[in-house]
Design a protein around this motif. Structure first.
Motif, PDB file in Angstrom:
ATOM      1  N   VAL A  52     -11.503   9.261   1.831  1.00  9.01           N
ATOM      2  CA  VAL A  52     -11.279  10.540   1.148  1.00  9.01           C
ATOM      3  C   VAL A  52     -12.004  10.606  -0.197  1.00  9.01           C
ATOM      4  CG1 VAL A  52      -9.040  11.028   2.232  1.00  9.01           C
ATOM      5  CG2 VAL A  52      -9.123   9.689   0.096  1.00  9.01           C
ATOM      6  N   THR A  53     -12.242  11.856  -0.627  1.00 12.22           N
ATOM      7  CA  THR A  53     -12.690  12.151  -1.994  1.00 12.22           C
ATOM      8  C   THR A  53     -11.510  12.791  -2.723  1.00 12.22           C
ATOM      9  OG1 THR A  53     -14.996  12.480  -1.361  1.00 12.22           O
ATOM     10  CG2 THR A  53     -14.279  13.516  -3.409  1.00 12.22           C
TER      11      THR A  53
ATOM     12  N   LEU B 242      -0.896   9.341 -11.142  1.00 13.52           N
ATOM     13  CA  LEU B 242      -1.060   9.853  -9.784  1.00 13.52           C
ATOM     14  C   LEU B 242      -2.216   9.158  -9.077  1.00 13.52           C
ATOM     15  CD1 LEU B 242      -0.388  11.755  -7.492  1.00 13.52           C
ATOM     16  CD2 LEU B 242      -1.622  13.577  -8.660  1.00 13.52           C
ATOM     17  N   PHE B 243      -3.313   8.942  -9.800  1.00 15.64           N
ATOM     18  CA  PHE B 243      -4.464   8.302  -9.174  1.00 15.64           C
ATOM     19  C   PHE B 243      -4.136   6.856  -8.770  1.00 15.64           C
ATOM     20  CE2 PHE B 243      -8.926   6.603  -9.219  1.00 15.64           C
ATOM     21  CZ  PHE B 243      -9.322   7.300  -8.094  1.00 15.64           C
ATOM     22  N   HIS B 244      -3.380   6.175  -9.609  1.00 16.18           N
ATOM     23  CA  HIS B 244      -2.987   4.803  -9.278  1.00 16.18           C
ATOM     24  C   HIS B 244      -2.115   4.785  -8.019  1.00 16.18           C
ATOM     25  CE1 HIS B 244      -3.636   3.267 -13.672  1.00 16.18           C
ATOM     26  NE2 HIS B 244      -4.752   3.502 -13.025  1.00 16.18           N
ATOM     27  N   GLN B 245      -1.217   5.779  -7.904  1.00 15.83           N
ATOM     28  CA  GLN B 245      -0.370   5.877  -6.702  1.00 15.83           C
ATOM     29  C   GLN B 245      -1.221   6.049  -5.448  1.00 15.83           C
ATOM     30  OE1 GLN B 245       2.698   8.950  -6.911  1.00 15.83           O
ATOM     31  NE2 GLN B 245       2.982   8.500  -9.074  1.00 15.83           N
TER      32      GLN B 245
ATOM     33  N   GLU C 268      -2.962   3.010  -4.241  1.00 18.81           N
ATOM     34  CA  GLU C 268      -2.044   2.065  -3.587  1.00 18.81           C
ATOM     35  C   GLU C 268      -1.604   2.551  -2.208  1.00 18.81           C
ATOM     36  OE1 GLU C 268      -1.135  -0.933  -4.940  1.00 18.81           O
ATOM     37  OE2 GLU C 268      -2.612  -0.433  -6.491  1.00 18.81           O
ATOM     38  N   ALA C 269      -1.835   3.851  -1.907  1.00 17.35           N
ATOM     39  CA  ALA C 269      -1.338   4.430  -0.651  1.00 17.35           C
ATOM     40  C   ALA C 269      -1.988   3.751   0.553  1.00 17.35           C
ATOM     41  CB  ALA C 269      -1.615   5.932  -0.618  1.00 17.35           C
ATOM     42  N   LYS C 270      -1.155   3.483   1.575  1.00 15.20           N
ATOM     43  CA  LYS C 270      -1.636   2.755   2.758  1.00 15.20           C
ATOM     44  C   LYS C 270      -2.541   3.608   3.649  1.00 15.20           C
ATOM     45  CE  LYS C 270       2.140  -0.582   3.213  1.00 15.20           C
ATOM     46  NZ  LYS C 270       2.879  -0.302   2.000  1.00 15.20           N
ATOM     47  N   GLU C 271      -2.377   4.956   3.589  1.00 16.12           N
ATOM     48  CA  GLU C 271      -3.115   5.796   4.547  1.00 16.12           C
ATOM     49  C   GLU C 271      -4.479   6.270   4.050  1.00 16.12           C
ATOM     50  OE1 GLU C 271       0.185   8.678   2.995  1.00 16.12           O
ATOM     51  OE2 GLU C 271      -0.299   6.530   2.905  1.00 16.12           O
ATOM     52  N   PHE C 272      -4.772   6.090   2.718  1.00 15.81           N
ATOM     53  CA  PHE C 272      -6.029   6.633   2.186  1.00 15.81           C
ATOM     54  C   PHE C 272      -6.928   5.560   1.579  1.00 15.81           C
ATOM     55  CE2 PHE C 272      -2.947  10.220   1.524  1.00 15.81           C
ATOM     56  CZ  PHE C 272      -3.443  11.023   2.552  1.00 15.81           C
TER      57      PHE C 272
END
Length: 457
Positions: A5-6, A59-62, A65-69
């Motif tokens: 993703v972008t 938010l960017f740090h979250q 860390e997200a598994k799907e992106f």
């Protein structure tokens, strides 16, 4: 497998938005937030920079860390006419002054006395006299009213570039922010205007890079491409410029209706600037001729009055469709009847007097008058250029009467509407992408719809 993703932060004055786009530029995630404004030293409302910065980073740090992106790139779109002034340690020296903040008339008068005359200056810079909305004027104001602060400025960053700076620590300038009614750029010389050098303002403006520039960085242990940011109006225009092969005019409608001609071949004339024409800038530094009309604002005022006058609900206007017989009757002996509140009245009227028994007829008359103003605005930016394609996005793109009248009055142009609710965010994503767009892009991503002119008896 993680989706590539972008990420885009699209920062408006009211809504702060975050989007993730996949490799086909389809939205796969969004998040919105609003912050209460704070006050500057004079009690004028302004952006809460600290809250904004914290939200961006958290938010960017979250998302990282997200598994799907799998975030490959990030860019920033934001409103213009706003500077963040940094000291030698990279800290903000002042609040982010709101472009609605008034400046003393005497100071602005002294500026034009020194660097005018006003009409000539407006033609050169593509920027009419707008006070703090000319962000260059903010720098002049700071230098002459707060010299002790001005002396401490290491860099002044346009807001989109400041958002990028938060992540890169690299101060930069780019064309679309410089070119948006700032009064900084000389469109004749294709360089900063002479006043910028005479006032030593150029010393605090970072190096100019292309809007398509991105910086490959190791961010929190991850390799990411970080864009330099883009002015929102120029960002909204970019998907059209990249995907269409023929010249076009885009009318972005909302509170303001802005007709944009990115293919203008002529410099602003004295007549242009007296009719509220200015320049925006494309990502390559070329001018975009723009004509502004306070259409949505005037529409809102007038439909409220009509609803009260005819005793119908306030949102009744949304249900009214084009009626050919009503149009024909109104046009038989047409005269201007509406006294505008927020648009200059070419026909002097003491008050609005309507001869109609129904809301529908009165509303049709209102729309005829407003669309005729819109046609003039479009013809103003089109003048001298052979352009046959016209695109409408924003609030009026689904107003049946507006679209039918516009396609009727501009029969020599092929009119299409688009749903560009993601416009500026999508433009920011595209500006740092190597992907080639084609004519199918608008149909797939923007619900492109062509309109056939009416056959009126």
């Amino acid at each position: 497998m993680k989706k590539k993703v972008t990420a885009v932060f699209d920062i408006g004055k009211t809504n702060k938005k975050f989007f993730l786009f996949d490799e086909e530029f389809q939205e796969v995630y969004r998040e919105y937030v609003r912050f209460d404004p704070i006050e500057d030293e004079d009690g004028h409302p302004t952006e809460n920079l600290e809250k904004l910065q914290n939200w961006l980073k958290d938010l960017f740090h979250q998302i990282l860390e997200a598994k799907e992106f799998d975030v490959k790139a990030i860019n920033f779109s934001s409103y213009g006419a706003s500077f963040v002034h940094l000291d030698e340690n990279g800290e903000a020296l002042t609040p982010l002054y709101n472009y609605t903040k008034p400046i003393e008339k005497s100071l602005i008068d002294s500026f034009y006395k020194k660097y005018g005359p006003e009409i000539g200056f407006t033609r050169q810079t593509g920027s009419s006299r707008e006070g703090m909305l000319n962000s260059g004027m903010q720098l002049y104001w700071l230098k002459h009213t707060k010299p002790e602060i001005f002396k401490k400025i290491k860099y002044s960053l346009h807001l989109p570039q400041y958002l990028s700076y938060i992540f890169t620590g690299i101060p930069l300038s780019e064309y679309t922010s410089i070119g948006c009614h700032t009064a900084l750029w000389d469109y004749y010389k294709k360089d900063y205007h002479q006043w910028v050098y005479q006032e030593d303002i150029h010393k605090i403006l970072p190096p100019i890079v292309s809007t398509e520039t991105s910086i490959n960085m190791n961010y929190n242990g991850k390799r990411i491409k970080i864009g330099v940011g883009i002015h929102d109006s120029s960002a909204a225009l970019l998907p059209y410029v990249r995907s269409l092969s023929e010249p076009f005019i885009l009318v972005s409608t909302g509170t303001w209706s802005i007709a944009l001609n990115p293919f203008s071949s002529s410099e602003l004339t004295t007549n242009d600037v007296t009719k509220n024409c200015i320049n925006y800038m494309r990502i390559n530094g070329k001018q975009v001729k723009a004509s502004r009309l306070f259409l949505g604002n005037e529409y809102k005022i007038q439909v409220k009055k009509l609803a009260e006058m005819y005793g119908v609900p306030q949102d009744y206007h949304k249900t009214v469709k084009f009626n050919e017989d009503a149009y024909y009757e109104i046009n038989k002996e047409f005269e201007h009847l509406f006294k505008w509140e927020s648009i200059s009245n070419e026909v002097p009227l003491v008050a609005t007097k309507l001869p109609y028994d129904t809301f529908e007829d009165a509303y049709h008359h209102l729309m005829i008058e407003l669309v005729k103003l819109q046609v003039k605005s479009i013809e103003m930016v089109k003048k001298g250029d052979i352009i046959t394609k016209l695109y409408i996005d924003g609030g009026f793109s689904d107003n049946d009467i507006y679209i039918k009248l516009l396609s009727h009055y501009l029969r020599n142009m092929e009119l299409s509407t688009t749903d560009a609710s993601l416009g500026s965010a999508l433009g920011a994503a595209i500006s740092i992408s190597d992907t080639q767009l084609n004519s199918k892009f608008l149909k797939k991503n923007y619900s492109l719809k062509k309109h056939v002119p009416l056959i009126i008896k």
